[in-house]
Design an enzyme around this catalytic site. Structure first.
Site, PDB file in Angstrom:
ATOM      1  N   LEU A  82      40.711  42.863  37.251  1.00  0.00           N
ATOM      2  CA  LEU A  82      40.630  42.661  38.703  1.00  0.00           C
ATOM      3  C   LEU A  82      40.377  41.194  39.040  1.00  0.00           C
ATOM      4  O   LEU A  82      39.923  40.422  38.188  1.00  0.00           O
ATOM      5  CB  LEU A  82      39.517  43.553  39.259  1.00  0.00           C
ATOM      6  CG  LEU A  82      39.740  45.051  38.966  1.00  0.00           C
ATOM      7  CD1 LEU A  82      38.442  45.817  39.007  1.00  0.00           C
ATOM      8  CD2 LEU A  82      40.766  45.640  39.928  1.00  0.00           C
ATOM      9  N   PRO A  83      40.674  40.799  40.291  1.00  0.00           N
ATOM     10  CA  PRO A  83      40.627  39.367  40.614  1.00  0.00           C
ATOM     11  C   PRO A  83      39.226  38.740  40.620  1.00  0.00           C
ATOM     12  O   PRO A  83      39.068  37.605  40.180  1.00  0.00           O
ATOM     13  CB  PRO A  83      41.241  39.286  42.014  1.00  0.00           C
ATOM     14  CG  PRO A  83      41.950  40.578  42.239  1.00  0.00           C
ATOM     15  CD  PRO A  83      41.248  41.591  41.388  1.00  0.00           C
ATOM     16  N   ASN A  87      35.700  42.847  43.777  1.00  0.00           N
ATOM     17  CA  ASN A  87      36.632  43.902  43.414  1.00  0.00           C
ATOM     18  C   ASN A  87      36.065  44.769  42.298  1.00  0.00           C
ATOM     19  O   ASN A  87      36.215  45.991  42.290  1.00  0.00           O
ATOM     20  CB  ASN A  87      37.954  43.303  42.930  1.00  0.00           C
ATOM     21  CG  ASN A  87      38.553  42.380  43.969  1.00  0.00           C
ATOM     22  OD1 ASN A  87      38.972  42.817  45.009  1.00  0.00           O
ATOM     23  ND2 ASN A  87      38.556  41.093  43.689  1.00  0.00           N
ATOM     24  N   THR A 113      37.654  38.233  34.983  1.00  0.00           N
ATOM     25  CA  THR A 113      36.752  37.103  34.780  1.00  0.00           C
ATOM     26  C   THR A 113      35.808  37.057  35.967  1.00  0.00           C
ATOM     27  O   THR A 113      36.218  36.758  37.091  1.00  0.00           O
ATOM     28  CB  THR A 113      37.534  35.786  34.668  1.00  0.00           C
ATOM     29  OG1 THR A 113      38.350  35.846  33.508  1.00  0.00           O
ATOM     30  CG2 THR A 113      36.583  34.601  34.551  1.00  0.00           C
ATOM     31  N   LYS A 188      33.976  32.907  28.024  1.00  0.00           N
ATOM     32  CA  LYS A 188      35.168  32.538  28.793  1.00  0.00           C
ATOM     33  C   LYS A 188      34.856  31.388  29.753  1.00  0.00           C
ATOM     34  O   LYS A 188      35.588  30.393  29.850  1.00  0.00           O
ATOM     35  CB  LYS A 188      35.654  33.759  29.592  1.00  0.00           C
ATOM     36  CG  LYS A 188      36.672  33.503  30.686  1.00  0.00           C
ATOM     37  CD  LYS A 188      38.083  33.372  30.157  1.00  0.00           C
ATOM     38  CE  LYS A 188      39.092  32.972  31.220  1.00  0.00           C
ATOM     39  NZ  LYS A 188      39.475  34.033  32.118  1.00  0.00           N
ATOM     40  N   LYS A 263      38.181  28.601  40.697  1.00  0.00           N
ATOM     41  CA  LYS A 263      37.407  29.853  40.706  1.00  0.00           C
ATOM     42  C   LYS A 263      36.502  29.941  39.463  1.00  0.00           C
ATOM     43  O   LYS A 263      35.320  30.244  39.563  1.00  0.00           O
ATOM     44  CB  LYS A 263      38.353  31.055  40.722  1.00  0.00           C
ATOM     45  CG  LYS A 263      37.637  32.408  40.678  1.00  0.00           C
ATOM     46  CD  LYS A 263      38.511  33.494  40.043  1.00  0.00           C
ATOM     47  CE  LYS A 263      37.657  34.611  39.443  1.00  0.00           C
ATOM     48  NZ  LYS A 263      38.395  35.507  38.562  1.00  0.00           N
TER      49      LYS A 263
END
Lengths: 315, 315, 315, 315
Positions: A82-83, A87, A113, A188, A263
């Protein structure tokens, strides 16, 4: 994979009973990932908030259902892609969320992420329902997703890692166990922060060298045999003409967009603020990508910072 | 090397006339460099502002004279290795400087790390006297200097490069031609700026990852197989316990001092300001090493930025 | 001003012998400054590298000569107003420079904004010729120059300050003695560095507040009655609509150009690097104005940083 | 205040029916604030997680109850003063939180400094219960709290502002209405971000000027009559010896601690990240205060950044 053995006309057959895998989030990344599960023989039960996103996967053989709760009803292994954090919270804990109908013992793998703190919250909520949550964000873009070449960084209880690995190896080339829940996200975020710093640093350095009279290819060669070497200088050089097959050779099309990098740097900043960790270069890198987003670079590859910093023609 | 041929008792002898090489600046770097010239059979005529610095080289066979001008009188190839721009200006153009007595056609090689603008000024001044000036700063420290493993980055007229290379290969493993005068300095400065950015970025990233619960060795491994990889993460990791044989494994002793890095970043800043080149991360890296110098890290290896950024015990 | 007394037909006349004042550098600032000297009754002997620049002043009554050396031959008080350090070096020490023909005891006042180290060099060179050099950079723009409202920050030997003040008060409203040679420049550079930091800080803060739902006029009012108050928030607010009569109310036309601010920040950076002084925010402010210069803001007022940082329409 | 009128022995008595005011959070700030309510004749019903914190207020006449829910049962106007967002969330929405027993029409005023997004969440949650939530963070420290000299920045529905103002004027000298819920926090955060930038900028500038030979008092005077002027230069100068009665005159004791400033800058960073607003200097200021916290400056006044940046003795 569990199987039964069966002997038929003197030949041995292994009969696998493959339980279906749920997949939620069929965007640019999710769709090719789910396809790779299908390709590996896993039945897939999928959903997405945008019905049109489900069409492509349905045509490839997946069963499409209405909501995350419906997925949870039918599958005991579920992957989400998911973004962003809100979400994920909605898909897991919302009114039609996974946790509304999740079965005991279900394995939940989130490849989004997001903030590691949200991953930890989801893990706690899942545990209350008797399910197991792991975070497994990916590195690699749409191309790597299609070719099952992603790298997964996995956080969660170690006993469940093998079960997760079985599915993730269908979609990626590397699966790395990082530690407790949230450490996949942490790995990450850390990687991408250092990537951003290295990219901006490479762009500044190449620009300075060019203005001091150095040939860009020669400068890249010197850096790459010296202590200035980094992934951005030797594999993804931001200066047009230095390398082929990278976004800088193609007007910064494709690749990893500036918005996405901004982001991820926002996540890095949030985790650093929350843990009171000083990240002076990481913060400045975040700000630079933020300014780029508002100056027309939002959809270009993040190596376009070279173009952003370069003196304009005619100045 | 020029030679005469001579036939004696039916055997051909090549008689080399090796002219002496001048060497000015016998510090920690200059002394082992000059020794390597001696080892390669070059007579050396040397000088230094500190008479005691000459002693060691004199014992090894060099001829010591009083001033740069005296060196210039006796040698037509001269190497200089000095701490900073003002020393170079003095040694070349001062009252007892090289250019006071330089012979026409003399090859002048400056291995100091200085502002490329000063290199260009020296080249113009040398040309007026009929001499040729090249800049050839080194990368690699005292150890590399002793073992003739330095890398030289050379700027100057291309026709003279071969002559310079003959001498430099006695002292280094790599000699790279970078372009016109000053580009050797430019390459050196660019490399070290990107090195500083990569090091601070690695320190921030490792610190953040550790605080998010990642094991430092594992995080380094993940970065090094991903796009966050850089020389500071895979060859010179700043976190104690991650690698052996690096300054972080030895309380940041030895290596490349914070003061020296701050000096090189000052040069990068000057050249960027003069060429109106934006270097946001390079500038901030400079400021961070400058603050470290004033907070007790002046003599530690530059990877000690990890220690500087880390939360203090008990906070 | 020295004078003789003379009695004529029972009336006392004071006869002033006003020696001429030299003026070198007739740009946007220099011309109105020299006019104010003429207005105050001082004969002016002037020159500029561009003959056309001399025309306007000649029409107002100044005597124009060919070179700085010619000015020095005829005037024992000389004011220079030049764009940057190299021009100052040329005008003072060049082949037709002031010092070629300067008379003993001449007072040399440089109102250019340059590196204080260059001011000190000029002072040493002047002293060798028996002349006295003072630095007296100005704050205030073309408007203040025309109306004799400049502020002069003066560095040099204290005994000569009164003599300098006599001339400077004809051109400015405030004349401040700062200390030894170079401190005038230092004060100017320090003020402008803090100004740039305050301006960018105000722009960031106003932008953030607006995006958080605050009315810009109200936010400015709150800041100005609180500890966030600064000159950029209360006198020169960068947000259109908050104040009248400032560049932000006029599409950032006029005022103090981004290029000029970048130049002054370059000087601040140079002096900080040379004195090993950490200036993290000053460095970043420099880099931001440097990027703005290369992104189309070169000729706008420096308060346009608000526009630069603001999210673009439609993003 | 509502009242009844009563005539007794020919004298008119106004009988005020003062309903009690709830107060939750009796720390260094909350206790003197609640005392000022008592002094103004308001009965106070108070609570705090630490029972010992309640003792002092109880002795002054307040009624102490067990939990925020208990306060909400007895008071229809409640003020909260808590350290950070998680505390606010707990006190309002936790198992014993205000909203568990809040009465319809209750006015809830939160004077904590927290993320405006949390303020908005609380307002939504309060509205569901028929209550009204306003944010009203303060500027001014413990001294201002004791002397009822705080400034309140208030966000919330305009109709309720008068009711809030009645209480806040008992505890502060200025009450400013900022707009919808969250704008009080926004104003506070914006002011403190610009304050931090101005303070670090002033420290850098003063340090640079001193190293360039300027007298600190003189430099402060010049800045304060010029465009470099800001609250940190003219009211709270960070250089010892320039002003009296400020923390820099008292070894940076008292005042506004570095930890608190770092916290507020963390909030500014979060809101900027969430709204995608670039704040390059604000981010760097945050990082500098973060590093200072980990290098022994946590409990010093935030003007100690001058000491942090200054070259150490003997370097």
């Amino acid at each position: 994979k569990k199987y039964s053995v069966c002997i038929l006309e003197n030949r041995i057959f292994f009969l696998f009973t493959v339980t279906p895998v749920g997949f939620i989030g069929l965007g640019n990344m999710g769709t090719p990932m789910a396809k790779n599960l299908l390709r590996n023989g896993y039945p897939v039960i999928a959903t997405d908030v945008f019905p049109e996103s489900c069409k492509e996967l349905q045509d490839t053989g997946a069963q499409v259902v209405d909501s995350p709760a419906d997925v949870a009803e039918k599958a005991d292994r579920i992957i989400t892609m998911l973004p962003s954090s809100p979400n994920v919270i909605e898909v897991y804990t919302g009114p039609n969320g996974i946790l509304k109908k999740v079965k005991k013992g279900t394995l939940l793998i989130d490849s989004s992420t997001i903030d590691p703190a949200v991953s930890r919250e989801m893990a706690v909520a899942a545990e209350k329902m008797g399910a197991v949550f792991m975070d497994a964000p990916v590195s690699g873009g749409v191309g790597a997703a299609s070719m099952a070449k992603l790298t997964f960084m996995v956080g969660g209880v170690e006993e469940e890692y093998n079960a997760a690995q079985e599915l993730l190896t269908c979609m990626g080339a590397n699966v790395v166990y990082c530690g407790q829940v949230g450490t996949g996200q942490a790995a990450k975020i850390c990687n991408n922060m250092l990537l951003a710093i290295g990219m901006i640093g490479t762009a500044e350095t190449m620009n300075l060298g060019i203005r001091l009279g150095l040939d860009p290819k020669l400068l890249a060669k010197i850096l790459n045999m010296s202590s200035g070497r980094c992934w951005s200088s030797d594999t993804y050089n931001p200066v047009p003409g230095v390398m082929e097959g990278v976004p800088s050779a193609n007007n910064y099309q494709g690749g990893f967009g500036t918005t996405l990098m901004a982001k991820d740097l926002g996540l890095a900043q949030n985790t650093a603020t929350n843990t009171k960790t000083p990240i002076p270069l990481g913060s400045l890198a975040h700000q630079i990508y933020r300014v780029m987003c508002s100056r027309g670079y939002a959809n270009k590859d993040f190596s376009s910072v070279f173009q952003f910093l370069r003196e304009e023609e005619g100045q």
